[in-house]
Design an enzyme around this catalytic site. Structure first.
Site, mmCIF file in Angstrom:
data_model
loop_
_atom_site.group_PDB
_atom_site.id
_atom_site.type_symbol
_atom_site.label_atom_id
_atom_site.label_comp_id
_atom_site.label_asym_id
_atom_site.label_seq_id
_atom_site.Cartn_x
_atom_site.Cartn_y
_atom_site.Cartn_z
ATOM 1 N N VAL A 14 0.766 -1.082 -0.057
ATOM 2 C CA VAL A 14 0.026 0.029 -0.091
ATOM 3 C C VAL A 14 0.893 1.292 -0.085
ATOM 4 O O VAL A 14 0.485 2.408 -0.514
ATOM 5 C CB VAL A 14 -1.002 0.025 1.148
ATOM 6 C CG1 VAL A 14 -1.959 1.296 1.265
ATOM 7 C CG2 VAL A 14 -1.654 -1.310 1.383
ATOM 8 N N HIS A 21 -1.035 4.325 -10.203
ATOM 9 C CA HIS A 21 -1.784 4.875 -8.946
ATOM 10 C C HIS A 21 -1.318 6.225 -8.918
ATOM 11 O O HIS A 21 -0.366 6.409 -8.052
ATOM 12 C CB HIS A 21 -1.643 3.833 -7.834
ATOM 13 C CG HIS A 21 -2.429 4.608 -6.840
ATOM 14 N ND1 HIS A 21 -3.712 4.895 -6.618
ATOM 15 C CD2 HIS A 21 -1.900 4.970 -5.459
ATOM 16 C CE1 HIS A 21 -4.161 5.397 -5.498
ATOM 17 N NE2 HIS A 21 -2.960 5.362 -4.757
#
Ligand code: APR
Length: 309
Positions: free
Chosen positions: A119, A176
């Site tokens: 993450v 991302h």
């Protein structure tokens, strides 16, 4: 009742909220680990104090010692530092790269058979780096990014159409970051493709709100970056890994020829399950979408090369 075991590395905003969601959703016992002495222990104790009120079964253990994470089914890595004023992107890359390296040194020997979900930002670069360092099969190591971007796109579509989120089936793939690829043509409200519901400027504004979603939160918070939606996106992915429904999620996965892209991690539609990434779904993209996706891959490769310098 015996629950699966999930380790969350990093007991900051994202990690602690993910831990809270995992136990409240009855998904797993959690080992929450952080380098800061007392942080994970304090948050774990605080959440355990909620247990009788909320009546959840799983437990959270806070620790600084990887021995307590042993035998995890899933390891979620949220450890890292956010970018601070005056810090270049390269500075952030180099600090978080060494954090990812030290996390793997601690977590891998303790949980050699686990699935690894990354993450830490910059997500695409960190997941690529973790793959190079960990020596795990690509199915077992992946990243969270596309689920969050898709949730933000869904929010933007809901705001424009007045539809409820469950009526919306949206998708964002690619990097991302700024180079992400929202897919309006393949996103629907009650089964109707977005281009038949919204004007081009409306779609452009939904796409822009999605790309700027994380930055908008940073600007408002002033002291950090988003954590509730990232934590919820982690919980959604962990739920699919532990109790697979076959749902297609946008997952940061290693591509080896899919979409004509080779040797890089980026977000693509995938099905998760006990083995990790069970299948990468290759959608029929049109030429413009494919072009955007390949540009996204080039951006990640450039960042990765910069991180190696
Ligand atoms: N091992 C374990 N924990 C570490 C390590 C390490 N080597 N290095 C740092 N940490 C911990 C910090 O002590 C801190 O508690 O990681 C935590 C990060 O928490 P926050 O600063 O609150 O950051 P957060 O908002 O949770 O974001 C974490 O997720 O979404 C991404 O961009 C975000 O990269 C960032 C990460």
């Amino acid at each position: 009742m015996a629950y699966p075991k999930v380790t969350i590395v990093g007991a900051g905003n994202v990690g602690a909220n993910a831990a809270l969601l995992l136990v409240m959703k009855e998904l797993a016992d959690v080992a929450l680990i952080d380098v800061a002495d007392g942080l994970a222990q304090g948050k774990a104790l605080d959440i355990m104090h909620m247990r009788s009120n909320e009546k959840f079964g799983p437990t959270i253990l806070g620790t600084c010692d990887y021995a307590d994470t042993a035998g995890s089914d899933i390891v979620v890595v949220t450890a890292g530092v956010p970018r601070k004023p005056g810090m270049t992107r390269e500075d952030l890359l180099s600090i978080n790269s060494s954090i990812v390296r030290s996390v793997l040194e601690g977590a891998l020997p303790a949980s050699p058979d686990a699935l690894y979900l990354f993450v830490t930002n910059p997500l695409d670069v960190m997941t690529n780096l973790a793959y190079q360092l960990a020596g795990l099969p690509k199915q077992r190591l992946f990243g969270m990014g596309g689920v969050l971007d898709t949730a933000r796109f869904t929010h933007a579509i809901a705001a424009l159409t007045g539809a409820q989120p469950e009526q919306i089936d949206a998708l964002v793939i690619g990097a991302h970051g700024e180079a992400m690829v929202p897919l309006p043509r393949l996103s629907t409200v009650n089964g109707v493709p977005l281009p038949q519901l919204l004007s081009d400027p409306q779609i452009a504004s939904a796409v822009q709100d999605t790309i700027q979603g994380g930055a908008a939160v940073v600007e408002l918070l002033k002291t950090g970056s988003a954590f509730y939606a990232p934590a919820s996106s982690i919980a959604l992915m962990v739920a699919e890994l532990l109790r697979p429904s076959g749902r297609v999620l946008s997952v940061c996965a290693r591509l080896e020829g899919e979409y004509g892209i080779d040797g890089v991690y980026m977000c693509v539609p995938a099905i998760l399950g006990a083995a990790g990434i069970e299948r990468i779904v290759e959608l029929q993209l049109d030429a413009a979408e494919l072009d955007q996706l390949r540009c996204s891959a080039e951006t990640i490769k450039e960042q990765l090369a910069a991180s190696m310098r």
